[in-house]
Design a protein around this motif. Structure first.
Motif, PDB file in Angstrom:
ATOM      1  N   VAL A  87       0.871  -1.172   0.000  1.00 27.21           N
ATOM      2  CA  VAL A  87       0.000   0.000   0.000  1.00 27.21           C
ATOM      3  C   VAL A  87       0.909   1.224   0.000  1.00 27.21           C
ATOM      4  O   VAL A  87       1.904   1.269   0.731  1.00 27.21           O
ATOM      5  N   VAL A  88       0.576   2.221  -0.816  1.00 28.03           N
ATOM      6  CA  VAL A  88       1.446   3.388  -0.966  1.00 28.03           C
ATOM      7  C   VAL A  88       0.671   4.673  -0.683  1.00 28.03           C
ATOM      8  O   VAL A  88      -0.485   4.821  -1.082  1.00 28.03           O
ATOM      9  N   ASP A  89       1.312   5.572  -0.002  1.00 37.12           N
ATOM     10  CA  ASP A  89       0.776   6.901   0.295  1.00 37.12           C
ATOM     11  C   ASP A  89       0.928   7.782  -0.948  1.00 37.12           C
ATOM     12  O   ASP A  89       1.991   7.808  -1.563  1.00 37.12           O
ATOM     13  N   ILE A  90      -0.128   8.486  -1.322  1.00 34.79           N
ATOM     14  CA  ILE A  90      -0.030   9.425  -2.451  1.00 34.79           C
ATOM     15  C   ILE A  90      -0.437  10.820  -1.975  1.00 34.79           C
ATOM     16  O   ILE A  90      -1.236  10.976  -1.060  1.00 34.79           O
ATOM     17  N   VAL A  91       0.119  11.834  -2.630  1.00 34.53           N
ATOM     18  CA  VAL A  91      -0.048  13.229  -2.193  1.00 34.53           C
ATOM     19  C   VAL A  91      -0.613  14.047  -3.356  1.00 34.53           C
ATOM     20  O   VAL A  91       0.143  14.654  -4.115  1.00 34.53           O
ATOM     21  N   PRO A  92      -1.933  14.087  -3.517  1.00 32.97           N
ATOM     22  CA  PRO A  92      -2.517  14.798  -4.661  1.00 32.97           C
ATOM     23  C   PRO A  92      -2.766  16.278  -4.403  1.00 32.97           C
ATOM     24  O   PRO A  92      -3.269  16.980  -5.278  1.00 32.97           O
ATOM     25  N   ASN A  93      -2.439  16.753  -3.205  1.00 30.67           N
ATOM     26  CA  ASN A  93      -2.817  18.105  -2.809  1.00 30.67           C
ATOM     27  C   ASN A  93      -1.813  19.192  -3.136  1.00 30.67           C
ATOM     28  O   ASN A  93      -2.168  20.311  -3.441  1.00 30.67           O
ATOM     29  N   HIS A  94      -0.541  18.863  -3.012  1.00 35.09           N
ATOM     30  CA  HIS A  94       0.454  19.932  -3.034  1.00 35.09           C
ATOM     31  C   HIS A  94       1.806  19.423  -3.514  1.00 35.09           C
ATOM     32  O   HIS A  94       2.020  18.215  -3.642  1.00 35.09           O
ATOM     33  N   MET A  95       2.706  20.380  -3.766  1.00 30.14           N
ATOM     34  CA  MET A  95       4.087  20.087  -4.128  1.00 30.14           C
ATOM     35  C   MET A  95       4.999  21.049  -3.371  1.00 30.14           C
ATOM     36  O   MET A  95       4.594  22.163  -3.016  1.00 30.14           O
ATOM     37  N   SER A  96       6.231  20.629  -3.196  1.00 31.49           N
ATOM     38  CA  SER A  96       7.218  21.520  -2.584  1.00 31.49           C
ATOM     39  C   SER A  96       7.736  22.493  -3.631  1.00 31.49           C
ATOM     40  O   SER A  96       8.052  22.110  -4.762  1.00 31.49           O
ATOM     41  N   ILE A  97       7.828  23.757  -3.243  1.00 29.39           N
ATOM     42  CA  ILE A  97       8.380  24.777  -4.144  1.00 29.39           C
ATOM     43  C   ILE A  97       9.628  25.402  -3.532  1.00 29.39           C
ATOM     44  O   ILE A  97      10.077  26.460  -3.973  1.00 29.39           O
ATOM     45  N   ALA A  98      10.165  24.768  -2.500  1.00 29.63           N
ATOM     46  CA  ALA A  98      11.397  25.269  -1.900  1.00 29.63           C
ATOM     47  C   ALA A  98      12.552  25.074  -2.876  1.00 29.63           C
ATOM     48  O   ALA A  98      12.535  24.176  -3.721  1.00 29.63           O
ATOM     49  N   VAL A 340      -7.331  14.283   2.229  1.00 33.27           N
ATOM     50  CA  VAL A 340      -8.393  14.309   1.223  1.00 33.27           C
ATOM     51  C   VAL A 340      -9.241  15.582   1.336  1.00 33.27           C
ATOM     52  O   VAL A 340      -9.822  16.041   0.346  1.00 33.27           O
ATOM     53  N   ASP A 341      -9.288  16.185   2.523  1.00 27.57           N
ATOM     54  CA  ASP A 341     -10.096  17.391   2.703  1.00 27.57           C
ATOM     55  C   ASP A 341      -9.525  18.607   1.976  1.00 27.57           C
ATOM     56  O   ASP A 341     -10.205  19.628   1.847  1.00 27.57           O
ATOM     57  N   GLY A 342      -8.296  18.513   1.515  1.00 32.61           N
ATOM     58  CA  GLY A 342      -7.707  19.629   0.785  1.00 32.61           C
ATOM     59  C   GLY A 342      -8.133  19.673  -0.670  1.00 32.61           C
ATOM     60  O   GLY A 342      -7.901  20.683  -1.358  1.00 32.61           O
ATOM     61  N   LEU A 343      -8.758  18.615  -1.144  1.00 33.85           N
ATOM     62  CA  LEU A 343      -9.166  18.550  -2.546  1.00 33.85           C
ATOM     63  C   LEU A 343     -10.423  19.383  -2.795  1.00 33.85           C
ATOM     64  O   LEU A 343     -11.303  19.472  -1.931  1.00 33.85           O
ATOM     65  N   LEU A 344     -10.509  19.959  -3.968  1.00 34.34           N
ATOM     66  CA  LEU A 344     -11.690  20.758  -4.302  1.00 34.34           C
ATOM     67  C   LEU A 344     -12.939  19.891  -4.277  1.00 34.34           C
ATOM     68  O   LEU A 344     -13.972  20.295  -3.747  1.00 34.34           O
ATOM     69  N   ASP A 345     -12.824  18.676  -4.829  1.00 38.69           N
ATOM     70  CA  ASP A 345     -13.969  17.777  -4.909  1.00 38.69           C
ATOM     71  C   ASP A 345     -13.480  16.359  -4.609  1.00 38.69           C
ATOM     72  O   ASP A 345     -13.133  15.602  -5.518  1.00 38.69           O
ATOM     73  N   PRO A 346     -13.424  15.978  -3.327  1.00 38.71           N
ATOM     74  CA  PRO A 346     -12.907  14.654  -2.962  1.00 38.71           C
ATOM     75  C   PRO A 346     -13.638  13.503  -3.636  1.00 38.71           C
ATOM     76  O   PRO A 346     -13.012  12.527  -4.064  1.00 38.71           O
ATOM     77  N   GLN A 567     -15.136  25.593   1.308  1.00 34.08           N
ATOM     78  CA  GLN A 567     -14.884  24.255   1.847  1.00 34.08           C
ATOM     79  C   GLN A 567     -13.392  23.947   1.915  1.00 34.08           C
ATOM     80  O   GLN A 567     -12.939  23.208   2.802  1.00 34.08           O
ATOM     81  N   GLN A 568     -12.628  24.506   0.993  1.00 31.01           N
ATOM     82  CA  GLN A 568     -11.185  24.284   1.015  1.00 31.01           C
ATOM     83  C   GLN A 568     -10.494  25.115   2.084  1.00 31.01           C
ATOM     84  O   GLN A 568      -9.331  24.846   2.402  1.00 31.01           O
ATOM     85  N   LEU A 569     -11.170  26.105   2.633  1.00 31.47           N
ATOM     86  CA  LEU A 569     -10.559  26.930   3.677  1.00 31.47           C
ATOM     87  C   LEU A 569     -10.907  26.452   5.081  1.00 31.47           C
ATOM     88  O   LEU A 569     -10.072  26.523   5.983  1.00 31.47           O
ATOM     89  N   THR A 570     -12.117  25.945   5.286  1.00 29.79           N
ATOM     90  CA  THR A 570     -12.484  25.516   6.640  1.00 29.79           C
ATOM     91  C   THR A 570     -11.598  24.364   7.125  1.00 29.79           C
ATOM     92  O   THR A 570     -11.316  24.273   8.321  1.00 29.79           O
ATOM     93  N   ALA A 571     -11.162  23.504   6.199  1.00 31.43           N
ATOM     94  CA  ALA A 571     -10.338  22.353   6.599  1.00 31.43           C
ATOM     95  C   ALA A 571      -8.982  22.780   7.165  1.00 31.43           C
ATOM     96  O   ALA A 571      -8.613  22.357   8.275  1.00 31.43           O
ATOM     97  N   PRO A 572      -8.179  23.598   6.473  1.00 35.85           N
ATOM     98  CA  PRO A 572      -6.898  24.006   7.068  1.00 35.85           C
ATOM     99  C   PRO A 572      -7.063  24.864   8.316  1.00 35.85           C
ATOM    100  O   PRO A 572      -6.228  24.811   9.221  1.00 35.85           O
ATOM    101  N   VAL A 573      -8.137  25.669   8.380  1.00 34.18           N
ATOM    102  CA  VAL A 573      -8.363  26.453   9.601  1.00 34.18           C
ATOM    103  C   VAL A 573      -8.633  25.526  10.776  1.00 34.18           C
ATOM    104  O   VAL A 573      -8.123  25.740  11.880  1.00 34.18           O
ATOM    105  N   MET A 574      -9.425  24.476  10.558  1.00 33.42           N
ATOM    106  CA  MET A 574      -9.667  23.502  11.623  1.00 33.42           C
ATOM    107  C   MET A 574      -8.374  22.787  11.993  1.00 33.42           C
ATOM    108  O   MET A 574      -8.060  22.613  13.178  1.00 33.42           O
ATOM    109  N   ALA A 575      -7.610  22.387  10.996  1.00 29.34           N
ATOM    110  CA  ALA A 575      -6.364  21.665  11.277  1.00 29.34           C
ATOM    111  C   ALA A 575      -5.398  22.526  12.080  1.00 29.34           C
ATOM    112  O   ALA A 575      -4.836  22.081  13.083  1.00 29.34           O
ATOM    113  N   LYS A 576      -5.199  23.763  11.642  1.00 32.71           N
ATOM    114  CA  LYS A 576      -4.261  24.650  12.339  1.00 32.71           C
ATOM    115  C   LYS A 576      -4.836  25.159  13.662  1.00 32.71           C
ATOM    116  O   LYS A 576      -4.106  25.338  14.637  1.00 32.71           O
TER     117      LYS A 576
END
Length: 969
Positions: A87-98, A340-346, A567-576
């Motif tokens: 089983v593999v973890d996948i990251v569809p939400n973001h990328m590093s830009i550093a 998954v909550d970071g996606l526009l339409d999970p 909907q994409q904003l309430t999730a990170p606000v709750m997380a943080k």
């Protein structure tokens, strides 16, 4: 096509220090332990040196630091030979830009809105601040832009035919048209040197003319974009050739760069450099500017992680093509979807993911994803990292098999908390810290703080969208931007779960979403009587898709887009706000302060635990049952030790009162207040009790432990954001806290001896709680999930503490010993394990025996009935029991809890006489004449009691307080 559901998973964090070659060496060990599926961190290429793999820079490439595709194939082959899968973890939400390693992002910086990858990232190219039009704000500077510039910290460097802005290790590409800032002064110098008819002068003039004819960065026509890209590459090759073939040309460009980069102490000398930088598709800025003005969506508030628009087909394909390749090869048989909550339409993403996996497996084009209202197809095993709030369930229409297990983690952890002591614990906490805190208020204030600081930019953008919507109808046009922004912030702060999942294109709002939205609006009104309720009603109408009549199609689309962005904003606000602020401010019993947990809940009943398991069997039998992850605030063994505190509130209050007085001389004053404050000190004492090592190996071991505590407390107080924070570091406070820790944890400190004595019985209770937790995890519905190294005691704290290297060599050796001796004189061997449980061998033994049985009886645990069994008698609250049955296969599981009041009888961890006449009643259908305990090998015979049969707890727990009883026949 049916998915293969794992029986158990083992999480491995892959990185340079634990690569595929190392993982290959663990396959046999994990197989012998009883694991069926290895569950890895992301495989895509991440930033060099990453120890977690979530800072992906190239979704299309395997991370070279963990190995090659050939090594991955070999790893998969070895797993297959052992009957195991991956089983593999996948990251569809973001990328590093550093740094400058993300080619998609670098292309955006070079070409702005005209980049082929501009639509890959969620960038607002038309923000309210006019100076940022068609630019990306890059909050990367360590100080104000002007200071950094005039200090000479930003310079332009030449690399062959290309030019970049350099700041520290960062490289920012220059837009090709802006090369004229460098080349025109160079042309003037070169002409003066060699004359206006020299070949290199003519070539440089031609290059400048070609640059001026490039389409502008704002040109988004695909044909023009390709033309600019093609011509820019030709021009760069010509510049490289000029520099290579003409010493005079090379010198002229170098001289131009030298003058352009300015001279420290001469502010005017940096004017041309400032002009060049202003000509780019990005704006370099102080990192603290991010919270207010950033115009690209981030992962939470992490500037270096840019959100990607995976809802776009092209982005979806690019992000997932590597994993689909691995699925098609048969190497990967399950996926874990990060955040998954970071996606526009999970829902849409999961359907497309299932479709892509099915196509990869069959080699045929992707089948049509099910439309709304149709049965959701789940041909491939997928679990989602979804944090469920109070009374929230995973959506049944999602094409997934369950969550990553935080829901199980919290329910099983709560089972080990003495709920009858809730009021007593909250009272002692209030008295110690000197104030009464209401957790709902703490969460509300924490979320508001996050909205107004870390997420202020996102909040402002959303408020402006709402303001524009309000102007479109006569009923709402009088609402001002400020009043709308305030009300919107309140609704977000009052939102009861991470997010809603309204899909505006369907035109419907589910019952569950409606309840959450209405609850948020109602709470926001109650907390803000001075804000007109009509503003809240307007927001509710938008979120609930109650559109006014006679609005245009475009206006409806704008409202739909607002709902999705909300909907994409309430999730990170709750997380943080919840996870990374409130959980570090309020902790009567810190074992409850977990992702998805309820610090105010304080325990569940046995009946509630049974009901939860029955629902999981019916709805989500493939969901992971986790007890530790790479993101947990505390490891499973720390939590269960702290949970034992719930049994002894009187002793705990005396201890912390004693320690408070004992350590008074070590406190320091900063700004007329003591450091640490009482709340910080209360957290520290719980942390020390929960993590105090089984053994401290000399001075080195003690120093390492103190270093871990110091690092944890530094992180905890900064996350709390009360006296210090990551954004605004209060060095005096932090240094005072560090000195306090050094003082009270000094070897000669009397506090150390008192702490060690107090935690000793808690350590014993914690170990027994841990065995209960392991047995319940393996025997209840769901997929038993193990975090790397946790087959032994693990007393880790939040990351990075829980990502330290694992000593697998000692674990392999221990398992060999267990397997060799368990088949001989089991009772003697078991007594040896119980005599000194500190090594963790007893935990590995219980894990191995239970997993081995589960592996051999997969269907029993996957689909077998879950039958609660009643425990009755004087110690009925000290045990939980149930049966799993499928046809003639049966197993009875009995596990103890609340061990602080139960006496020892060495080598047994609990005196069997302590159970008295307490019995487990057997349900009808459990017709075994006698049962054999999987762990002890002892035979247990049911006794008649009226019309039924019972098991005497003193017999079941004769050797140890956990049992898995298998029918002897």
């Amino acid at each position: 096509m049916s998915p293969r559901i794992p029986a158990s998973t083992y999480r491995l964090q892959l990185h340079a220090g634990m690569n595929l070659k190392n993982a290959l060496e663990l396959v046999d060990y994990l197989k012998q332990l009883g694991i069926t599926d290895v569950y890895t961190s992301p495989l895509s290429e991440a930033q060099p040196g990453s120890v977690h793999g979530y800072d992906i820079i190239n979704h299309r490439h395997l991370n070279p630091e963990i190995g090659s595709e050939e090594q991955l194939a070999e790893f998969a082959r070895r797993l297959d030979e052992r009957g195991m899968e991956m089983v593999v973890d996948i990251v569809p939400n973001h990328m590093s830009i550093a740094n400058s390693r993300n080619r998609w992002w670098q292309d955006v910086l070079e070409n702005g809105p005209g980049s082929l990858h501009a639509d890959f990232f969620d960038i607002d190219w038309n923000p309210p601040k006019g100076d940022l039009a068609d630019k990306v704000l890059l909050p990367v500077l360590g100080d104000q832009y002007g200071k950094v510039l005039e200090n000479g910290e930003i310079s332009i460097i030449s690399e062959n035919g290309d030019f970049s802005a350099c700041y520290g290790e960062n490289r920012f590409p220059l837009a090709p048209r802006s090369f004229t800032w460098i080349l025109e002064p160079a042309l003037q110098v070169l002409t003066e040197k060699v004359g206006d008819s020299a070949p290199e002068v003519l070539e440089l003039e031609s290059i400048i003319k070609a640059l001026e004819h490039l389409p502008p960065l704002t040109e988004t026509d695909r044909t023009k974009i390709r033309e600019r890209r093609r011509e820019a590459q030709v021009i760069k090759r010509r510049i490289a050739a000029l520099r290579r073939e003409s010493a005079q040309g090379r010198a002229a460009i170098a001289a131009s760069l030298g003058k352009l980069n300015g001279v420290k102490g001469d502010p005017a000398s940096f004017d041309r450099l400032e002009g060049l930088l202003a000509d780019q598709a990005y704006r370099l800025s102080f990192w603290k500017v991010a919270s207010d003005e950033i115009n690209y969506r981030r992962f939470f508030d992490v500037n270096d992680l840019a959100a990607i628009r995976v809802e776009e087909r092209e982005v979806f394909t690019a992000v997932n093509e590597l994993i689909f390749h691995f699925v098609g090869q048969g190497w990967v048989t399950g996926l874990r979807v990060d955040h998954v909550d970071g996606l526009l339409d999970p829902e849409q993403y999961l359907r497309r993911l299932q479709s892509g996996c099915a196509s990869a497996l069959t080699g045929r084009p992707p089948p049509r994803a099910a439309r709304d209202g149709e049965e959701t197809k789940r041909p491939f095993y997928v679990v989602v990292e979804k944090i469920l709030g109070e009374n929230e369930t995973l959506r049944r229409d999602w094409a997934a098999h369950g969550t990553t297990g935080y829901d199980f983690l919290n329910i099983v952890g709560s089972l080990l908390v003495a709920r009858e002591n809730r009021a007593r614990f909250h009272d002692l906490y209030r008295r110690f810290i000197g104030e009464s805190l209401d957790f709902s208020d703490v969460v509300y204030e924490s979320k508001k703080l996050v909205i107004r600081t870390a997420m202020a930019g996102e909040w402002a953008v959303l408020a402006r969208r709402l303001d524009h919507i309000s102007e479109q109808h006569r009923w709402s046009r009088d609402f001002t931007l400020n009043s709308l922004a305030d009300a919107l912030g309140e609704v977000i702060a009052c939102f009861p779960v991470y997010r809603s999942y309204v899909r505006p294109q369907s035109g419907a709002v589910s019952k569950e979403d409606r309840q959450h939205i209405v609850a948020a609006i109602t709470r926001a009104k109650m907390r803000n009587p001075t804000i007109s309720s009509s503003i809240f009603d307007f927001i509710a109408s938008v979120l609930l898709l109650k559109h006014p009549e006679r609005i245009t199609h475009a206006q409806r689309a704008e409202r739909r887009e607002f709902v999705l962005r909300f909907q994409q904003l309430t999730a990170p606000v709750m997380a943080k706000g919840f996870e990374d602020t409130a959980l570090y401010r309020y902790y009567p019993l810190a074992s409850l302060n977990e992702v998805g947990g309820d610090p105010d809940g304080f325990g569940v009943s046995v009946e509630e635990f049974h009901q939860w398991n029955q629902r999981m069997l019916q709805n989500w039998p493939g969901s992971l049952s986790a007890t530790s992850t790479h993101d947990t605030k505390r490891s499973e063994d720390v939590r269960v030790r702290l949970s034992a505190l719930s049994e002894i509130p009187d002793e705990w209050e005396k201890a912390i009162g004693r320690w408070y007085l004992m350590n008074r001389p070590a406190r320091l004053k900063v700004d007329e207040r003591e450091v640490p404050d009482a709340n910080e000190e209360y957290l520290l004492y719980q942390t020390l009790v929960g993590t105090w090592p089984m053994t401290l190996d000399g001075e080195t071991g003690r120093e390492q432990y103190i270093g871990r505590i110091r690092a944890y407390m530094d992180k905890a107080v900064k996350e709390a954001k009360v006296h210090t924070s990551w954004m605004n570091v209060n060095e005096e406070h932090d240094q005072a806290l560090s000195r306090f820790l050094d003082s009270i944890l000094a070897a000669e400190s009397p506090f150390i001896a008192d702490l060690a004595a107090f935690q000793r019985p808690l350590a014993r209770a914690g170990m027994l709680n841990s065995l209960t937790q392991v047995v319940l995890k393996i025997a209840t519905p769901g997929v038993a999930d193990f975090y790397q190294g946790n087959e032994l005691w693990d007393l880790s704290l939040v990351d990075p503490d829980n990502r330290r290297p694992i000593d697998f060599a000692s674990r392999r050796a221990m398992l060999v010993t267990i397997r060799e001796n368990a088949g001989k004189n089991l009772r003697t061997f078991l007594h040896d394990l119980l005599k000194d449980m500190s090594s963790g061998a007893i935990k590995m033994y219980v894990t191995h025996r239970a997993l081995e049985f589960r592996c051999a009886n997969r269907e029993l645990f996957a689909t077998g009935a879950y039958v609660p069994l009643a425990v009755q008698g004087e110690r009925e609250s000290n045990a939980v029991a149930f049966a799993r049955s499928l046809g003639t296969k049966q197993i009875i599981v009995v596990a103890g809890r609340f061990f602080m009041r139960l006496p020892e009888m060495p080598p047994r961890p609990v005196d069997p006489r302590a159970w008295g006449e307490t019995r487990v009643g057997l349900a009808k259908g459990l017709d075994g004449v006698e049962y054999i305990d999987l762990f002890t090998g002892e035979t247990v015979k049911p006794e008649r009691a009226g019309d039924g049969r019972t098991l005497k707890l003193a017999q079941v727990f004769a050797e140890m307080p956990v049992a898995m009883l298998v029918r002897a026949d």
